[in-house]
Design a protein around this motif. Structure first.
Motif, PDB file in Angstrom:
ATOM      1  N   UNK A  53       0.790  -1.234   0.000  1.00  0.00           N
ATOM      2  CA  UNK A  53       0.000   0.000   0.000  1.00  0.00           C
ATOM      3  C   UNK A  53       0.822   1.283   0.000  1.00  0.00           C
ATOM      4  N   UNK A  54       2.149   1.179  -0.020  1.00  0.00           N
ATOM      5  CA  UNK A  54       3.012   2.361   0.010  1.00  0.00           C
ATOM      6  C   UNK A  54       3.857   2.457  -1.264  1.00  0.00           C
ATOM      7  N   UNK A  55       4.066   3.679  -1.766  1.00  0.00           N
ATOM      8  CA  UNK A  55       5.086   3.833  -2.803  1.00  0.00           C
ATOM      9  C   UNK A  55       6.463   3.627  -2.162  1.00  0.00           C
ATOM     10  N   UNK A  56       7.486   3.350  -2.942  1.00  0.00           N
ATOM     11  CA  UNK A  56       8.822   3.151  -2.364  1.00  0.00           C
ATOM     12  C   UNK A  56       9.316   4.386  -1.600  1.00  0.00           C
ATOM     13  N   UNK A  57      10.082   4.115  -0.567  1.00  0.00           N
ATOM     14  CA  UNK A  57      10.829   5.161   0.132  1.00  0.00           C
ATOM     15  C   UNK A  57      12.293   4.931  -0.211  1.00  0.00           C
ATOM     16  N   UNK A  58      12.997   6.002  -0.567  1.00  0.00           N
ATOM     17  CA  UNK A  58      14.383   5.895  -1.040  1.00  0.00           C
ATOM     18  C   UNK A  58      15.352   6.471  -0.026  1.00  0.00           C
ATOM     19  N   UNK A 154      -4.364   2.509  -4.985  1.00  0.00           N
ATOM     20  CA  UNK A 154      -4.195   3.734  -4.215  1.00  0.00           C
ATOM     21  C   UNK A 154      -3.121   3.569  -3.151  1.00  0.00           C
ATOM     22  N   UNK A 155      -2.600   4.717  -2.694  1.00  0.00           N
ATOM     23  CA  UNK A 155      -1.482   4.752  -1.764  1.00  0.00           C
ATOM     24  C   UNK A 155      -1.949   5.153  -0.371  1.00  0.00           C
ATOM     25  N   UNK A 156      -1.421   4.483   0.630  1.00  0.00           N
ATOM     26  CA  UNK A 156      -1.705   4.831   2.008  1.00  0.00           C
ATOM     27  C   UNK A 156      -1.114   6.200   2.328  1.00  0.00           C
ATOM     28  N   UNK A 157      -1.745   6.914   3.253  1.00  0.00           N
ATOM     29  CA  UNK A 157      -1.203   8.180   3.727  1.00  0.00           C
ATOM     30  C   UNK A 157      -2.225   9.285   3.838  1.00  0.00           C
TER      31      UNK A 157
END
Length: 164
Positions: A53-58, A154-157
């Motif tokens: 549910x999350x896009x990547x974190x870099x 959809x993305x969480x947040x």
């Protein structure tokens, strides 16, 4: 209530197929952060975390972040998988983005590759890029994912997503 995943377009990956618990992977994508007209971090040696549910974190290795732009602020949070996060103000060109970066000085063993790496909240920077694509910040004030055209949501947040 769980959302209905968007149907991925050709070349996209659904964030609903990403793992839980989260994982960390190396990436050779060109990652770049700009603040006050200056590229303050750039790498092809980053680490990305992936979670349902999350896009990547870099995360950037410390040697690929401009010297002197980070000041630790003493704030701490805990991630159930990665460990205790330390936060940083980001300063350059007379501009300060308070608490706009974080890292894991002593990550859990499963996330050892994050040690001393730093992630940036895209919404607090002038711009962030994956390869040459300008990212959209993950909604909300807590998560730090970078949304690109390579991922379907959809993305969480955002509002109403807390229990996804």
């Amino acid at each position: 209530m769980m959302p209905t995943p968007d149907i991925p377009l050709p070349g996209q990956r659904s964030v609903w197929t990403l793992p839980r618990p989260a994982v960390a992977e190396r990436t050779t994508s060109r990652l770049r952060v700009v603040l006050a007209g200056r590229t303050i971090a750039e790498t092809r040696r980053g680490v990305m975390t992936l979670e349902t549910s999350h896009p990547p974190t870099y995360y950037f290795p410390p040697e690929d972040i401009a010297p002197g732009v980070l000041t630790e602020v003493g704030r701490r949070t805990i991630c159930e998988w990665k460990g205790v996060a330390a936060y940083f103000d980001v300063r350059t060109g007379g501009r300060t983005a308070a608490g706009a970066a974080w890292g894991y000085p002593e990550p859990t063993p499963a996330f050892a590759m994050l040690k001393d790496h730093v992630a940036f909240y895209a919404g607090m920077m002038e711009a962030c890029f994956v390869d040459d694509e300008k990212v959209v910040p993950q909604a909300g004030g807590f998560y730090g994912g970078w949304i690109t055209g390579g991922y379907a949501g959809p993305f969480k947040g955002g509002p109403g997503t807390q229990f996804w």
